[in-house]
Design a protein around this motif. Sequence first.
Motif, PDB file in Angstrom:
ATOM      1  N   ARG A 142     -27.959  12.510 -18.246  1.00 35.83           N
ATOM      2  CA  ARG A 142     -28.962  12.306 -16.883  1.00 35.83           C
ATOM      3  C   ARG A 142     -29.436  12.119 -15.301  1.00 35.83           C
ATOM      4  N   GLY A 143     -29.738  13.288 -14.648  1.00 35.75           N
ATOM      5  CA  GLY A 143     -29.063  12.763 -13.628  1.00 35.75           C
ATOM      6  C   GLY A 143     -29.518  11.011 -12.356  1.00 35.75           C
ATOM      7  N   ILE A 144     -28.882  11.663 -11.289  1.00 35.34           N
ATOM      8  CA  ILE A 144     -29.130   9.755 -10.393  1.00 35.34           C
ATOM      9  C   ILE A 144     -29.390  10.512  -9.372  1.00 35.34           C
ATOM     10  N   GLU A 145     -30.236  10.393  -9.064  1.00 30.55           N
ATOM     11  CA  GLU A 145     -30.864  10.167  -7.451  1.00 30.55           C
ATOM     12  C   GLU A 145     -29.638   9.924  -6.853  1.00 30.55           C
ATOM     13  N   ASP A 146     -29.190   8.342  -6.736  1.00 34.13           N
ATOM     14  CA  ASP A 146     -28.178   7.752  -5.865  1.00 34.13           C
ATOM     15  C   ASP A 146     -27.667   5.921  -6.857  1.00 34.13           C
ATOM     16  N   ALA A 147     -27.044   6.401  -5.700  1.00 37.75           N
ATOM     17  CA  ALA A 147     -26.211   4.651  -6.582  1.00 37.75           C
ATOM     18  C   ALA A 147     -25.029   4.179  -5.538  1.00 37.75           C
ATOM     19  N   SER A 148     -25.342   2.922  -4.723  1.00 29.84           N
ATOM     20  CA  SER A 148     -25.468   2.454  -3.758  1.00 29.84           C
ATOM     21  C   SER A 148     -24.746   1.084  -4.181  1.00 29.84           C
ATOM     22  N   MET A 149     -24.273   0.341  -2.867  1.00 21.00           N
ATOM     23  CA  MET A 149     -23.764  -0.904  -3.711  1.00 21.00           C
ATOM     24  C   MET A 149     -24.846  -1.707  -2.403  1.00 21.00           C
ATOM     25  N   GLN A 150     -24.793  -2.877  -2.960  1.00 21.98           N
ATOM     26  CA  GLN A 150     -26.913  -3.659  -2.247  1.00 21.98           C
ATOM     27  C   GLN A 150     -25.397  -4.791  -1.535  1.00 21.98           C
ATOM     28  N   GLU A 151     -26.228  -5.458  -0.654  1.00 23.00           N
ATOM     29  CA  GLU A 151     -25.961  -6.413  -0.371  1.00 23.00           C
ATOM     30  C   GLU A 151     -25.678  -8.024  -0.672  1.00 23.00           C
ATOM     31  N   ASP A 152     -25.559  -7.989  -1.927  1.00 21.56           N
ATOM     32  CA  ASP A 152     -25.832  -9.379  -3.032  1.00 21.56           C
ATOM     33  C   ASP A 152     -24.414  -9.070  -4.075  1.00 21.56           C
ATOM     34  N   GLY A 153     -23.611  -7.301  -4.130  1.00 25.77           N
ATOM     35  CA  GLY A 153     -22.204  -7.756  -4.434  1.00 25.77           C
ATOM     36  C   GLY A 153     -22.705  -6.833  -5.721  1.00 25.77           C
ATOM     37  N   SER A 154     -24.287  -6.306  -5.576  1.00 26.80           N
ATOM     38  CA  SER A 154     -24.105  -5.885  -7.034  1.00 26.80           C
ATOM     39  C   SER A 154     -24.675  -3.671  -6.857  1.00 26.80           C
ATOM     40  N   ALA A 155     -24.250  -3.387  -7.591  1.00 25.62           N
ATOM     41  CA  ALA A 155     -24.362  -1.519  -7.646  1.00 25.62           C
ATOM     42  C   ALA A 155     -25.821  -1.304  -7.590  1.00 25.62           C
ATOM     43  N   LEU A 156     -27.012  -0.293  -7.247  1.00 31.00           N
ATOM     44  CA  LEU A 156     -28.154   0.281  -7.995  1.00 31.00           C
ATOM     45  C   LEU A 156     -28.466   1.448  -8.135  1.00 31.00           C
ATOM     46  N   ILE A 157     -28.853   1.594  -9.715  1.00 30.85           N
ATOM     47  CA  ILE A 157     -28.416   3.149  -9.514  1.00 30.85           C
ATOM     48  C   ILE A 157     -30.183   3.493  -9.403  1.00 30.85           C
ATOM     49  N   SER A 158     -30.310   4.705  -9.228  1.00 30.69           N
ATOM     50  CA  SER A 158     -31.969   5.048  -9.362  1.00 30.69           C
ATOM     51  C   SER A 158     -31.867   6.020 -10.183  1.00 30.69           C
ATOM     52  N   TRP A 159     -32.241   6.313 -10.973  1.00 30.75           N
ATOM     53  CA  TRP A 159     -32.076   7.473 -11.988  1.00 30.75           C
ATOM     54  C   TRP A 159     -33.216   8.408 -11.488  1.00 30.75           C
ATOM     55  N   ALA A 160     -32.394   9.644 -11.556  1.00 34.12           N
ATOM     56  CA  ALA A 160     -33.993  11.229 -11.851  1.00 34.12           C
ATOM     57  C   ALA A 160     -34.521  10.991 -12.737  1.00 34.12           C
ATOM     58  N   ASP A 161     -35.941  11.326 -12.360  1.00 37.54           N
ATOM     59  CA  ASP A 161     -36.871  10.931 -13.032  1.00 37.54           C
ATOM     60  C   ASP A 161     -36.660  12.322 -14.528  1.00 37.54           C
ATOM     61  N   VAL A 162     -37.029  11.977 -15.208  1.00 42.30           N
ATOM     62  CA  VAL A 162     -37.012  13.370 -16.464  1.00 42.30           C
ATOM     63  C   VAL A 162     -38.436  13.353 -17.084  1.00 42.30           C
ATOM     64  N   ASN A 163     -38.745  15.049 -17.482  1.00 42.99           N
ATOM     65  CA  ASN A 163     -39.672  15.609 -18.105  1.00 42.99           C
ATOM     66  C   ASN A 163     -39.986  14.558 -19.887  1.00 42.99           C
ATOM     67  N   SER A 164     -41.294  13.764 -20.428  1.00 41.55           N
ATOM     68  CA  SER A 164     -41.302  13.030 -21.112  1.00 41.55           C
ATOM     69  C   SER A 164     -40.729  13.965 -22.492  1.00 41.55           C
ATOM     70  N   ALA A 165     -40.779  15.468 -22.345  1.00 45.37           N
ATOM     71  CA  ALA A 165     -40.137  16.402 -23.902  1.00 45.37           C
ATOM     72  C   ALA A 165     -39.052  16.413 -23.300  1.00 45.37           C
ATOM     73  N   ALA A 166     -38.315  15.910 -22.692  1.00 42.41           N
ATOM     74  CA  ALA A 166     -36.837  15.954 -23.229  1.00 42.41           C
ATOM     75  C   ALA A 166     -36.172  14.972 -23.989  1.00 42.41           C
ATOM     76  N   GLY A 167     -36.581  14.114 -24.129  1.00 41.04           N
ATOM     77  CA  GLY A 167     -36.263  13.368 -25.419  1.00 41.04           C
ATOM     78  C   GLY A 167     -35.132  12.425 -25.402  1.00 41.04           C
ATOM     79  N   VAL A 168     -35.067  11.916 -23.720  1.00 39.51           N
ATOM     80  CA  VAL A 168     -34.208  11.291 -23.042  1.00 39.51           C
ATOM     81  C   VAL A 168     -34.765  10.211 -23.817  1.00 39.51           C
TER      82      VAL A 168
END
Length: 420
Positions: A142-168
Motif C-alpha cells: 500500500r502506498g504511503i503519502e507521508d511518514a513524518s516525526m511529530q513533536e511528541d516523538g511519535s511517527a505519523l504515517i498517512s496511507w494512500a487511499d485505496v479502492n474498495s475492490a482492491a482487497g487490502v
Amino acid sequence: MKFNKYKTVYITVLLTCILSACSKIDDYRKEYMSNGSIIYTGKMDSVHVLSGRNRVMITGLFTSDPNIVKYRVFWNGWQDSTEASVKRTSGVDTAKIIISNLPEGQMSFEIKTYDIAGNSSIGVYETASVFGDLYQSSIVNRGIEDASMQEDGSALISWADVNSAAGVLNMEITYPDSNDVIHDTLINAKITGQTTELPAYKLGSPFSYKTAYLPAPNSIDTFSTSFQSHTVKADVTKLYLSNTGPNFQHASFDGRWGVLAAPWITNAAAMNKDGGVNGGYTSDSRWGSAGMINWETWGNTPVTDGKIYQPTNLPLPAGNYTITFHYYSEIQSNSSVYCIVAAGNSGIPSLINISSSLGYTLLYNGAPVGKTSPNLDEVRSFSFTLASPQIVSIGFLGNLVGNGNPGNYFVIEYIKLIQN
C-alpha cells in the motif's frame, strides 16, 4: 353418407396414432426402466465455493433425505473428482471439503450426493476463482503519502487511499522505539483517510511494512507482499550535525565578526575580516536571532574560494535527504554563494569541481525580476541521495567580489538536515 365416411377414416387414423404412442412408451419402459423407476437422492443445499491459493473450500447443507451417505465433487470436465462420507443426523448437517492443487483461474464444480445403493442426486453447479502466482505477482505494498516525526516523538504515517475492490486487508509494521525495542503491529485497513501513529519512535530509523490482500470477499486465504523498508521524514540535524543555528556559536570574535565554533571548519580564504583573522560569522541580528553564518565584502574584502563546512559525526544511512536553510542575501551578479553536500569528511569542492558533489544549490545572484535590488529572503532546500551509508560534508562555498557599491552580503539563520 359422405360425412359418415370421412368420420370413419378420422377415427381410424386417431386410433392408429394412439396405439403407436403406447407402443413407444412400452419400448422406453423396457429399455430404461426394466430395473424399476429412477431414484434421486436429495441434493446438497446452500452450496458455496470459497476461493483460495491454488485451492477452494466447498461448503453446503444436508436438510433432507436421511439416506445420503456420501457426496462427490467433480471438476475439470469430470476428469477429476473427490468424495467425502456423510453421517446424517436428525437435523441439518454440514458439508465442508477443501480441494487443493488446483490451477489458477476460473473453475466450475458439480456436486452430487449418493445413498448406500449408489443412487445420486441431480448435480449442483458452482463456479469460483482460484488464485495463485499470477495474483501474487500483481499485488504491491500500500502506498504511503507521508511518514513524518511529530513533536511528541511519535511517527505519523498517512496511507494512500485505496479502492474498495482492491482487497487490502491489513498492514503489518515493524519499527524500533526510542529504547531500541522492536514492535510488530497489525493495522486493519481503512479505504480512505487512514493514518497510523507509532509512539516513541526512534529518530532516524526506518520501519518495515507489508500489506495483506484478500483476493475475494469470501476467500479462505490471504496474500501478502514482502516487507519493504520506509524512512520517516525527520529533522535529523541534531543526530549528525552541531552548531547549526539559530544563534550560531563562534570560536573567535571581535565584537561583530568572528569564526564559527567547531565542528565548523573555515578555510583561510573565508576569513575576509580583520586582516584574515575572522570571517564567516557575524553577530548581526535578524529574525530574532543573533549569531549567523555570514560573508560581507564591503570595504574591498573579497572572498575567493571561501569554504565553511562540517562533516557529519556519523555515517548517514543510505536514503534520501534534504538540506534546508533560511537566508537573506544581497549577492550581485558578479558573485556567487553555493550550499553544497559532498561525500567524505575532507570538505566541499571548489567551484570548478562542483559537479563532483552529491548536491548543491546556488543562492540567488542578480536582482529578482521586477526588483532593482538583489535582496532575497527565503527558505531554500535541495535534496541528495546516498546509495550506501557514508559520512558527508555540508557547507557553503563563496566567491564574492569586494569592489562595487553595493557590495555582497548574505546571512544564514539556520541549516537543517532532513531525512526523507
